[in-house]
Design an enzyme around this catalytic site. Structure first.
Site, short mmCIF file in Angstrom:
data_model
loop_
_atom_site.label_atom_id
_atom_site.label_comp_id
_atom_site.label_asym_id
_atom_site.label_seq_id
_atom_site.Cartn_x
_atom_site.Cartn_y
_atom_site.Cartn_z
N GLY A 45 0.81 -1.22 0.00
CA GLY A 45 0.00 0.00 0.00
C GLY A 45 0.85 1.27 0.00
N GLU B 14 2.55 -8.25 -1.88
CA GLU B 14 1.27 -8.80 -1.44
C GLU B 14 1.14 -10.31 -1.65
OE1 GLU B 14 1.62 -5.87 -2.82
OE2 GLU B 14 0.21 -4.43 -1.98
#
Ligand code: DAK
Length: 257
Positions: free
Chosen positions: A112, A135
């Site tokens: 993020g 991720e």
């Protein structure tokens, strides 16, 4: 307005927004996302703010990703809903506001965190920065627009490699791949961002906002970017800033926007 997880300061036409959770390497939890949303909206509404500079507190991290401890509990439905909310409140907002933003990447920009930097209009990295979308190593995929924005910035093949390998890249590699515009020393990071901001500040905020809108339109599948450009070009005419810009040129003086 006072915030818990960010610091927002305005100086010389620049709004400096610092993500300030150094003990968690500035990881983005829901409160941080909500505070960033408020600070960005406030800066965008303020006519005195010409540029937003986003950075992370201390030297180690810009943002080391979404807060893993917070999202570990999500299920499929809440995950999708949070991705939608987060994209709307922060990442899409930042990318589409008329005030240009510069991400000054001072350390780790992961998950993020890199997605936040990619939603900014310009990226500068300190030479100690490490960037990646790890991720898939956690059993998820980038959920804040990373699969799309990374491919737009570096191309599909490189995005495929970076996301599937979950590997981190250095600042120099990121520059070579076109992910960041400049690399500089940690000490010079804000100064380098400010030098770009100073150039931006001389120009018409109205025209900049329309240029950002037109550039972004070219990356949408349901909109024709050329058509948006024509419309926004036309919309500049007759505005006070167009009148001032052209008058200043003719009168051989600097425009005052
Ligand atoms: N979240 C929460 N805490 C974090 C964190 C993170 N992303 N990254 C670091 N921290 C915390 C660590 O837990 C540690 O806390 P304590 O153990 O001291 O309490 C502290 O920050 C210092 O970290 P380290 O001790 O690990 O420091 P090192 O120098 O050893 O390592 C590191 C630095 C950056 C390599 C390492 O911290 C690391 O690998 N961090 C995690 C990087 C990462 O995988 N980030 C997440 C990427 S996934 C979603 C949408 C989007 C996303 C998720 C959900 N929805 C809408 C639901 C996006 C996901 C991602 O961002």
């Amino acid at each position: 307005m006072s915030y818990k997880n960010i610091i927002s300061e305005q100086k010389n036409g620049i709004c400096y927004i610092t993500i300030n959770r150094p003990k968690q390497l500035n990881a983005l939890n829901s409160l941080t996302i909500s505070e960033l949303n408020k600070a960005i909206l406030k800066a965008d509404k303020n006519k005195l703010v010409k540029v937003i500079i986003l950075t992370g507190s201390e030297k180690k991290a810009f943002v080391a990703g979404a807060d893993i401890k917070e999202f570990a509990e999500f299920d499929s439905l809440s995950g999708e809903e949070l991705a939608r909310q987060g994209q709307k409140l922060l990442f899409d907002l930042l990318e589409n506001i008329g005030t240009p933003s510069i991400a000054a990447i001072n350390g780790f920009a992961l998950g993020g965190g890199l997605e936040l930097a990619m939603a900014s209009h310009i990226r500068i990295a300190a030479d100690n920065a490490k960037m990646g979308l790890p991720e898939v190593s956690l059993g998820v995929i980038p959920g804040y627009g990373g699969t799309q924005r990374l491919a737009n910035l570096v191309g599909k093949g490189k995005a495929m490699e970076m996301i599937t390998t979950a590997s981190m890249m250095s600042a120099d590699e990121a520059k070579e791949w076109g992910l960041v515009n400049y690399v500089c020393s940690q000490e010079d990071l804000l100064f380098t961002a400010e030098k770009i901001a100073e150039k931006i500040k001389k120009n018409s905020p109205m025209a900049i906002a329309r240029a950002i809108k037109s550039i972004n339109a070219g990356f949408l599948s349901n909109v024709n970017g050329f058509e948006v450009e024509k419309k926004e070009f036309g919309n500049c005419f007759g505005t006070p800033e167009f009148v001032e810009g052209t008058a200043a040129f003719i009168q051989k003086r600097k425009p005052n926007f």
